[in-house]
Design a protein around this motif. Structure first.
Motif, short mmCIF file in Angstrom:
data_model
loop_
_atom_site.label_atom_id
_atom_site.label_comp_id
_atom_site.label_asym_id
_atom_site.label_seq_id
_atom_site.Cartn_x
_atom_site.Cartn_y
_atom_site.Cartn_z
N PRO A 209 -41.32 33.58 -13.93
CA PRO A 209 -41.12 33.82 -12.51
C PRO A 209 -41.41 32.60 -11.63
O PRO A 209 -41.20 32.65 -10.42
N ASP A 210 -41.88 31.50 -12.24
CA ASP A 210 -42.22 30.31 -11.47
C ASP A 210 -42.26 29.09 -12.40
O ASP A 210 -42.08 29.22 -13.62
N ALA A 211 -42.47 27.92 -11.82
CA ALA A 211 -42.45 26.67 -12.58
C ALA A 211 -43.51 26.63 -13.68
O ALA A 211 -43.23 26.16 -14.80
N ALA A 212 -44.70 27.12 -13.41
CA ALA A 212 -45.77 27.10 -14.41
C ALA A 212 -45.38 27.90 -15.64
O ALA A 212 -45.66 27.49 -16.78
N HIS A 213 -44.71 29.02 -15.43
CA HIS A 213 -44.31 29.85 -16.57
C HIS A 213 -43.11 29.26 -17.32
O HIS A 213 -42.95 29.50 -18.51
N VAL A 214 -42.28 28.50 -16.63
CA VAL A 214 -41.19 27.79 -17.32
C VAL A 214 -41.80 26.77 -18.28
O VAL A 214 -41.40 26.67 -19.43
N ARG A 215 -42.80 26.04 -17.81
CA ARG A 215 -43.47 25.07 -18.68
C ARG A 215 -44.16 25.77 -19.85
O ARG A 215 -44.14 25.27 -20.98
N ALA A 216 -44.73 26.93 -19.61
CA ALA A 216 -45.37 27.70 -20.69
C ALA A 216 -44.33 28.15 -21.71
O ALA A 216 -44.55 28.08 -22.92
N ILE B 22 -34.42 28.97 -20.52
CA ILE B 22 -35.45 28.01 -20.08
C ILE B 22 -34.80 26.92 -19.24
O ILE B 22 -35.31 26.56 -18.17
N LEU B 23 -33.67 26.40 -19.69
CA LEU B 23 -32.99 25.35 -18.93
C LEU B 23 -32.49 25.86 -17.58
O LEU B 23 -32.55 25.13 -16.58
N MET B 24 -32.01 27.10 -17.53
CA MET B 24 -31.58 27.68 -16.25
C MET B 24 -32.75 27.78 -15.27
O MET B 24 -32.64 27.41 -14.11
N LYS B 25 -33.86 28.31 -15.76
CA LYS B 25 -35.04 28.48 -14.91
C LYS B 25 -35.64 27.12 -14.54
O LYS B 25 -36.15 26.94 -13.44
N ALA B 26 -35.60 26.17 -15.47
CA ALA B 26 -36.12 24.83 -15.18
C ALA B 26 -35.35 24.21 -14.02
O ALA B 26 -35.94 23.60 -13.12
N TRP C 299 -30.95 23.63 -29.01
CA TRP C 299 -30.78 25.07 -29.21
C TRP C 299 -29.91 25.67 -28.12
O TRP C 299 -29.10 26.58 -28.39
N ALA C 300 -30.05 25.21 -26.89
CA ALA C 300 -29.25 25.75 -25.79
C ALA C 300 -27.76 25.50 -26.02
O ALA C 300 -26.93 26.33 -25.64
N ASN C 301 -27.44 24.40 -26.66
CA ASN C 301 -26.04 24.10 -26.96
C ASN C 301 -25.44 25.08 -27.97
O ASN C 301 -24.22 25.17 -28.09
N LYS C 302 -26.28 25.81 -28.68
CA LYS C 302 -25.82 26.81 -29.66
C LYS C 302 -25.64 28.19 -29.03
O LYS C 302 -25.17 29.11 -29.68
#
Length: 85
Positions: free
Chosen positions: A33-40, A60-64, A79-82
């Motif tokens: 829900p936020d930047a800190a959780h994207v990093r987690a 992850i890339l979308m949220k980042a 992995w995202a490319n797959k």
């Protein structure tokens, strides 16, 4: 919505998140829900099931991008490319 004392979501906060806030919405795993959780999510990515990694990496890339987080892991990009919708 986020706990002021830490970046850890309590049960109520997690329950109130939209499915789209999760890296794996169908399982409600990897909340972002936020930047800190994207990093987690990036840090815990290696623990995801192999068959779920493409979707998780994609999300992850979308949220980042949304939260202006610089994803350091080349593995996530690979992995995202797959990912196939």
């Amino acid at each position: 919505m986020k706990n002021k004392k830490s970046d850890v979501l309590n049960t109520e906060e997690r329950k109130n998140l939209r499915s789209s806030d999760f890296g794996l919405p169908q399982d409600r795993e990897y909340p972002m829900p936020d930047a800190a959780h994207v990093r987690a999510a990036e840090a815990y990515f290696r623990y995801a099931d192999e068959d779920k990694k493409p979707e998780l990496a994609h999300r992850i890339l979308m949220k980042a991008k949304k939260y202006d987080v610089d994803v350091k892991s080349d593995k996530i990009t690979e992995w995202a490319n797959k990912y196939k919708k």
